[in-house]
Design a protein around this motif. Structure first.
Motif, PDB file in Angstrom:
ATOM      1  N   UNK A 295     -30.353  15.762  31.296  1.00 46.64           N
ATOM      2  CA  UNK A 295     -30.040  16.218  29.949  1.00 46.64           C
ATOM      3  C   UNK A 295     -28.599  15.947  29.552  1.00 46.64           C
ATOM      4  N   UNK A 296     -27.883  15.187  30.385  1.00 50.63           N
ATOM      5  CA  UNK A 296     -26.464  14.882  30.116  1.00 50.63           C
ATOM      6  C   UNK A 296     -26.337  13.374  29.929  1.00 50.63           C
ATOM      7  N   UNK A 297     -26.288  12.933  28.673  1.00 50.27           N
ATOM      8  CA  UNK A 297     -26.217  11.500  28.401  1.00 50.27           C
ATOM      9  C   UNK A 297     -24.927  10.889  28.928  1.00 50.27           C
ATOM     10  N   UNK A 298     -23.841  11.665  28.892  1.00 50.85           N
ATOM     11  CA  UNK A 298     -22.559  11.165  29.376  1.00 50.85           C
ATOM     12  C   UNK A 298     -22.657  10.715  30.832  1.00 50.85           C
ATOM     13  N   UNK A 299     -23.436  11.434  31.635  1.00 53.78           N
ATOM     14  CA  UNK A 299     -23.574  11.081  33.042  1.00 53.78           C
ATOM     15  C   UNK A 299     -24.252   9.718  33.186  1.00 53.78           C
ATOM     16  N   UNK A 300     -25.241   9.457  32.343  1.00 56.49           N
ATOM     17  CA  UNK A 300     -25.888   8.149  32.366  1.00 56.49           C
ATOM     18  C   UNK A 300     -24.913   7.048  32.000  1.00 56.49           C
ATOM     19  N   UNK A 301     -24.057   7.315  31.011  1.00 62.73           N
ATOM     20  CA  UNK A 301     -23.064   6.322  30.588  1.00 62.73           C
ATOM     21  C   UNK A 301     -22.028   6.073  31.679  1.00 62.73           C
ATOM     22  N   UNK A 302     -21.664   7.130  32.392  1.00 63.72           N
ATOM     23  CA  UNK A 302     -20.665   6.995  33.462  1.00 63.72           C
ATOM     24  C   UNK A 302     -21.194   6.114  34.594  1.00 63.72           C
ATOM     25  N   UNK A 303     -22.491   6.192  34.859  1.00 60.78           N
ATOM     26  CA  UNK A 303     -23.067   5.467  35.993  1.00 60.78           C
ATOM     27  C   UNK A 303     -23.672   4.110  35.619  1.00 60.78           C
ATOM     28  N   UNK A 304     -23.928   3.867  34.348  1.00 60.31           N
ATOM     29  CA  UNK A 304     -24.497   2.584  33.929  1.00 60.31           C
ATOM     30  C   UNK A 304     -23.680   1.371  34.389  1.00 60.31           C
ATOM     31  N   UNK A 305     -22.337   1.418  34.373  1.00 59.46           N
ATOM     32  CA  UNK A 305     -21.561   0.231  34.770  1.00 59.46           C
ATOM     33  C   UNK A 305     -21.816  -0.264  36.185  1.00 59.46           C
ATOM     34  N   UNK A 306     -22.500   0.520  37.012  1.00 63.19           N
ATOM     35  CA  UNK A 306     -22.851   0.063  38.365  1.00 63.19           C
ATOM     36  C   UNK A 306     -23.543  -1.303  38.304  1.00 63.19           C
ATOM     37  N   UNK A 307     -24.498  -1.433  37.397  1.00 62.84           N
ATOM     38  CA  UNK A 307     -25.241  -2.687  37.282  1.00 62.84           C
ATOM     39  C   UNK A 307     -24.367  -3.833  36.848  1.00 62.84           C
ATOM     40  N   UNK A 308     -23.487  -3.593  35.878  1.00 61.26           N
ATOM     41  CA  UNK A 308     -22.601  -4.649  35.392  1.00 61.26           C
ATOM     42  C   UNK A 308     -21.675  -5.124  36.505  1.00 61.26           C
ATOM     43  N   UNK A 309     -21.149  -4.184  37.258  1.00 59.75           N
ATOM     44  CA  UNK A 309     -20.248  -4.547  38.366  1.00 59.75           C
ATOM     45  C   UNK A 309     -20.984  -5.382  39.407  1.00 59.75           C
ATOM     46  N   UNK A 310     -22.213  -5.006  39.734  1.00 63.35           N
ATOM     47  CA  UNK A 310     -22.973  -5.747  40.738  1.00 63.35           C
ATOM     48  C   UNK A 310     -23.216  -7.183  40.305  1.00 63.35           C
ATOM     49  N   UNK A 311     -23.665  -7.368  39.073  1.00 59.33           N
ATOM     50  CA  UNK A 311     -23.997  -8.726  38.646  1.00 59.33           C
ATOM     51  C   UNK A 311     -22.744  -9.587  38.505  1.00 59.33           C
ATOM     52  N   UNK A 312     -21.631  -8.975  38.100  1.00 63.10           N
ATOM     53  CA  UNK A 312     -20.396  -9.760  37.983  1.00 63.10           C
ATOM     54  C   UNK A 312     -19.896 -10.200  39.358  1.00 63.10           C
ATOM     55  N   UNK A 313     -19.905  -9.281  40.300  1.00 60.72           N
ATOM     56  CA  UNK A 313     -19.405  -9.608  41.633  1.00 60.72           C
ATOM     57  C   UNK A 313     -20.281 -10.652  42.333  1.00 60.72           C
ATOM     58  N   UNK A 314     -21.550 -10.738  41.949  1.00 65.40           N
ATOM     59  CA  UNK A 314     -22.451 -11.746  42.505  1.00 65.40           C
ATOM     60  C   UNK A 314     -22.353 -13.086  41.784  1.00 65.40           C
ATOM     61  N   UNK A 315     -21.543 -13.149  40.729  1.00 64.01           N
ATOM     62  CA  UNK A 315     -21.366 -14.413  40.009  1.00 64.01           C
ATOM     63  C   UNK A 315     -22.495 -14.750  39.060  1.00 64.01           C
ATOM     64  N   UNK A 316     -23.245 -13.746  38.598  1.00 65.37           N
ATOM     65  CA  UNK A 316     -24.334 -13.971  37.657  1.00 65.37           C
ATOM     66  C   UNK A 316     -23.808 -13.945  36.214  1.00 65.37           C
ATOM     67  N   UNK A 317     -24.589 -14.489  35.281  1.00 61.78           N
ATOM     68  CA  UNK A 317     -24.099 -14.691  33.909  1.00 61.78           C
ATOM     69  C   UNK A 317     -24.934 -13.966  32.864  1.00 61.78           C
ATOM     70  N   UNK A 318     -24.234 -13.272  31.979  1.00 60.33           N
ATOM     71  CA  UNK A 318     -24.851 -12.647  30.813  1.00 60.33           C
ATOM     72  C   UNK A 318     -24.546 -13.460  29.566  1.00 60.33           C
ATOM     73  N   UNK A 319     -25.448 -13.408  28.599  1.00 56.39           N
ATOM     74  CA  UNK A 319     -25.239 -14.097  27.328  1.00 56.39           C
ATOM     75  C   UNK A 319     -23.951 -13.634  26.668  1.00 56.39           C
ATOM     76  N   UNK A 320     -23.676 -12.340  26.754  1.00 58.70           N
ATOM     77  CA  UNK A 320     -22.469 -11.790  26.131  1.00 58.70           C
ATOM     78  C   UNK A 320     -21.200 -12.380  26.732  1.00 58.70           C
ATOM     79  N   UNK A 321     -21.249 -12.744  28.010  1.00 56.63           N
ATOM     80  CA  UNK A 321     -20.079 -13.324  28.660  1.00 56.63           C
ATOM     81  C   UNK A 321     -19.857 -14.775  28.271  1.00 56.63           C
ATOM     82  N   UNK A 322     -20.929 -15.578  28.274  1.00 52.95           N
ATOM     83  CA  UNK A 322     -20.769 -16.997  27.927  1.00 52.95           C
ATOM     84  C   UNK A 322     -20.464 -17.174  26.444  1.00 52.95           C
TER      85      UNK A 322
END
Length: 282
Positions: free
Chosen positions: A54-81
């Motif tokens: 019931x705490x949306x802020x907590x979801x927002x705090x933890x969402x960047x986990x996925x972004x960090x993982x894909x960046x560190x693995x060298x994967x590409x998002x449309x927003x980045x290119x």
């Protein structure tokens, strides 16, 4: 935590954009597919946390986990290119043309969409026990998000369309700061911290991310959302992607490139030698 000066990481942005243009079709698709899949998992992870706590802020705090993982693995998002590849063209790197940039964007879009769609089907299968039971509170929440962010905008016509567009601009302003921010450090801890802050901000503020939406809206449709595929593309994906392009390039890519790569000569300020030689009375 090593820190690179803006002039140094701005040059790395141009180098990264050039590298993505020269990447093979196979590698571009694989990296984009994995980026879309990982970001989709992060999105459902964040929504699950928000619904269960019931705490949306907590979801927002933890969402960047996925972004960090894909960046560190060298994967590409449309927003980045969207942000990096045009800089290589502006810098007149050999072989980088508008046609090659559009080719890269198209391949990354296809890869991101394929990865996100795969996770949408996998998660929908899990939540419904093979489509045999109701998806529960999380499925209902995502379906309602899909309706609100398509039909909710459509109710306001042109103003609704531009609302999505501006939310897309603000989103990729923050997301691209995360991409660039990761370049300021040579240590994993520094990269993660630099990425975490802007990604958390965009997610909590409800800005529109084209790749996150590639998961949320197909998943919402599968879960019974009362909107159509055309509603999704016309009233979300298209204006969101355009907003991501304009916002990321204008607010992050071009500003950093202009002031740190194409820096103008310093001002020359004339000095009055007579005045400078005068000393104040004691």
């Amino acid at each position: 935590m090593a820190y690179l000066l803006p002039a140094e990481f701005a040059t790395k942005m141009v180098d990264a954009g050039e590298a993505k243009i020269y990447m093979s079709t196979r590698d571009t698709l694989i990296r984009a597919y994995m980026a879309g899949a990982i970001l989709a998992l992060a999105a459902v992870f964040a929504v699950t946390i928000a619904v269960q706590t019931g705490v949306f802020l907590l979801g927002a705090v933890l969402f960047p986990v996925g972004f960090c993982m894909l960046y560190l693995m060298g994967f590409d998002l449309l927003t980045g290119v969207f942000v990096l590849t045009p800089l290589a063209w502006l810098a007149q790197r050999p072989g980088v043309t508008p046609k090659q940039i559009l080719r890269n964007w198209g391949l990354v879009f296809l890869g991101n969409f394929g990865g996100a769609l795969t996770v949408a089907f996998m998660m929908s299968f899990i939540f419904t026990m093979g489509y045999n039971v109701d998806g529960g509170a999380i499925a209902t929440k995502v379906a309602s998000i899909g309706e609100a962010r398509t039909l909710g905008y459509a109710e306001h016509g042109v103003a609704g369309w531009f609302t999505i567009f501006i939310r897309g601009m603000l989103c990729n302003w923050m997301v691209s700061l995360g991409v660039v921010g990761a370049m300021i450090s040579t240590h994993v801890s520094g990269k993660v911290l630099a990425m975490w802050m802007p990604i958390m901000l965009f997610f909590f503020m409800g800005f529109e991310h084209s790749v996150v939406n590639m998961f949320l809206f197909p998943f919402g449709l599968i879960m019974g959302g009362d909107f159509s595929v055309m509603d999704y593309f016309i009233w979300n994906e298209i204006p969101t992607a355009l907003g991501n392009l304009v916002g990321g390039l204008a607010f992050t890519g071009l500003t950093l490139y202009t002031t740190h790569v194409k820096t103008l000569p310093k001002r020359t300020i004339p000095v009055d030698k007579a005045a400078a030689s005068q000393t104040l009375p004691i």
